[in-house]
Design an enzyme around this catalytic site. Sequence first.
Site, PDB file in Angstrom:
ATOM      1  N   ASN A   1      54.884  69.155  55.646  1.00  0.00           N
ATOM      2  CA  ASN A   1      55.888  68.169  56.037  1.00  0.00           C
ATOM      3  C   ASN A   1      55.475  67.617  57.398  1.00  0.00           C
ATOM      4  O   ASN A   1      55.662  68.269  58.418  1.00  0.00           O
ATOM      5  CB  ASN A   1      57.258  68.871  56.109  1.00  0.00           C
ATOM      6  CG  ASN A   1      58.370  67.923  56.515  1.00  0.00           C
ATOM      7  OD1 ASN A   1      58.131  66.756  56.823  1.00  0.00           O
ATOM      8  ND2 ASN A   1      59.588  68.437  56.518  1.00  0.00           N
TER       9      ASN A   1
ATOM     10  N   ARG B   1      55.804  66.530  51.520  1.00  0.00           N
ATOM     11  CA  ARG B   1      57.085  65.838  51.627  1.00  0.00           C
ATOM     12  C   ARG B   1      56.806  64.416  52.116  1.00  0.00           C
ATOM     13  O   ARG B   1      56.123  64.216  53.117  1.00  0.00           O
ATOM     14  CB  ARG B   1      57.983  66.536  52.645  1.00  0.00           C
ATOM     15  CG  ARG B   1      59.293  65.817  52.771  1.00  0.00           C
ATOM     16  CD  ARG B   1      59.925  65.991  54.096  1.00  0.00           C
ATOM     17  NE  ARG B   1      61.181  65.253  54.148  1.00  0.00           N
ATOM     18  CZ  ARG B   1      61.813  64.985  55.261  1.00  0.00           C
ATOM     19  NH1 ARG B   1      61.335  65.403  56.402  1.00  0.00           N
ATOM     20  NH2 ARG B   1      62.930  64.311  55.232  1.00  0.00           N
TER      21      ARG B   1
ATOM     22  N   HIS C   1      67.441  62.783  52.006  1.00  0.00           N
ATOM     23  CA  HIS C   1      67.754  64.207  51.803  1.00  0.00           C
ATOM     24  C   HIS C   1      67.779  64.565  50.321  1.00  0.00           C
ATOM     25  O   HIS C   1      68.395  65.555  49.920  1.00  0.00           O
ATOM     26  CB  HIS C   1      69.142  64.589  52.365  1.00  0.00           C
ATOM     27  CG  HIS C   1      69.289  64.469  53.840  1.00  0.00           C
ATOM     28  ND1 HIS C   1      70.447  63.988  54.417  1.00  0.00           N
ATOM     29  CD2 HIS C   1      68.480  64.776  54.859  1.00  0.00           C
ATOM     30  CE1 HIS C   1      70.322  63.995  55.731  1.00  0.00           C
ATOM     31  NE2 HIS C   1      69.122  64.475  56.027  1.00  0.00           N
TER      32      HIS C   1
ATOM     33  N   ARG D   1      73.537  59.381  65.269  1.00  0.00           N
ATOM     34  CA  ARG D   1      73.591  58.125  64.489  1.00  0.00           C
ATOM     35  C   ARG D   1      75.033  57.753  64.182  1.00  0.00           C
ATOM     36  O   ARG D   1      75.849  58.627  63.892  1.00  0.00           O
ATOM     37  CB  ARG D   1      72.819  58.270  63.174  1.00  0.00           C
ATOM     38  CG  ARG D   1      71.332  58.370  63.370  1.00  0.00           C
ATOM     39  CD  ARG D   1      70.626  58.616  62.047  1.00  0.00           C
ATOM     40  NE  ARG D   1      69.701  59.725  62.170  1.00  0.00           N
ATOM     41  CZ  ARG D   1      69.223  60.419  61.153  1.00  0.00           C
ATOM     42  NH1 ARG D   1      69.583  60.130  59.927  1.00  0.00           N
ATOM     43  NH2 ARG D   1      68.387  61.407  61.350  1.00  0.00           N
TER      44      ARG D   1
ATOM     45  N   GLU E   1      64.224  73.018  50.911  1.00  0.00           N
ATOM     46  CA  GLU E   1      63.458  71.865  50.438  1.00  0.00           C
ATOM     47  C   GLU E   1      62.017  72.255  50.121  1.00  0.00           C
ATOM     48  O   GLU E   1      61.419  71.732  49.182  1.00  0.00           O
ATOM     49  CB  GLU E   1      63.499  70.753  51.496  1.00  0.00           C
ATOM     50  CG  GLU E   1      64.869  70.083  51.555  1.00  0.00           C
ATOM     51  CD  GLU E   1      65.155  69.396  52.876  1.00  0.00           C
ATOM     52  OE1 GLU E   1      65.440  70.116  53.864  1.00  0.00           O
ATOM     53  OE2 GLU E   1      65.090  68.166  52.932  1.00  0.00           O
TER      54      GLU E   1
END
Length: 402
Positions: free
Chosen positions: A7, A91, A180, A241, A384
């Site tokens: 990743n 990923r 996600h 955010r 993940e």
Amino acid sequence: MKVLVINCGSSSLKYQVLDMDGEILMAKGLVERIGLDGSVIKHEKVGRDKFVNETPMKDHKEAIKQVLDAIVDQDHGVLKSMAEIGAVGHRVVHAGEKYARSVMITDDVIKALEECVELAPLHNPPNLLGIAACKELMPDIPMIGVFDTAFHQTMPPESYIYAIPYDYYTKYCIRRYGFHGTSHKYVAQRASEILNVNLDDLKIITCHLGNGASLSAIKRGKCIDTSMGFTPLEGLVMGTRCGDLDPAIVSYIREKENLPFGKVNEILNKKSGVLGISGVSSDFRDLEDAAAEGNERAQLALKVFSHRVRFYIGAYIAEMNGVDAIVFTAGLGENSINMRDIICNDLGNLGIKLDLVKNRIRGKEAIISRDDSPVKVILIPTNEELMIARDTVDIVTGKMPK
Ligand code: AMP
């Protein structure tokens, strides 16, 4: 089969080595400050030892070289040689509308991912650097791409089309993509296993609540809606955010503060969210501490955050005409007893009854709703990397098409 999961970020890289014969995590690590002073690899042979090696790494290729050296190192390694690696799973954040599932990385796939760089300018370039470096260092080992956007490609048009001139969708691919996806998919599958009910018979709302946060509505195993959009800025309030916003605010702030567009974008991505509201921190632990000490803006930030999660839960229950399970995952979802409590509070009429005692748990799989709760509330730590490794094996062994 042993799988290496990579990743890649712009200056960092996370990796894991898994023995997929028993889904066993053998080693994991993190490389930081790639291309900067003080590059460092932190490697852990799981359950055994850890080592840290500060050594210059001017680019991703050198970083991956360090990773491979660590994996086969006589003392800290877990493999005798690189030949033991059966495949590498990468990923990749954005695959646009091109891929609705993981694929074997070919030159055509790389080209398609390069075309998505405009849609994910911060994420896809380092992901592609990682792929290029691995291909150079391990030319004969199959590489699989696993995409954050893929799981959401099953959304119907009414979920992903924005109400702006349709040309912007056809010309510029402006639509809701969602992110996600690998995490939402993993926890939905685990929920079905934990409940011992087939995914086809379940309506699930998955709440991935970390620094970045998103919810998904998953009906019969397929994502039908998700809260992040064209970029990961839309949807829930997050650490820094803003989440959903009246778009008119963008030009209004710009005019009032006399700011260039890029600056407004930066404010909405990096200075907003619970950090912006509270002025305290983007980290929910700090916020919970400050709120407990009476800091009103920290209290407000937590309320605004949970309000938006509840808002989406309500919307997704309407969209699916009910819900069987609500899953909490990621840093905040897995660890904050308080936040899960606030989110699920007073939802009894919707069939959601949290068990306040069972909820006193962190980072472990557990059903945390009351026995008489029609909707099961489940805590599931996300994984993940395991999902990436599973897809990698399935593609390499032909269980899933290339
Ligand atoms: P992630 O992005 O999944 O790594 O999640 C990071 C977020 O999880 C951070 O904002 C942390 O504040 C939050 N988090 C981690 N542990 C806890 C905890 N024990 N209580 C509250 N929030 C936590």
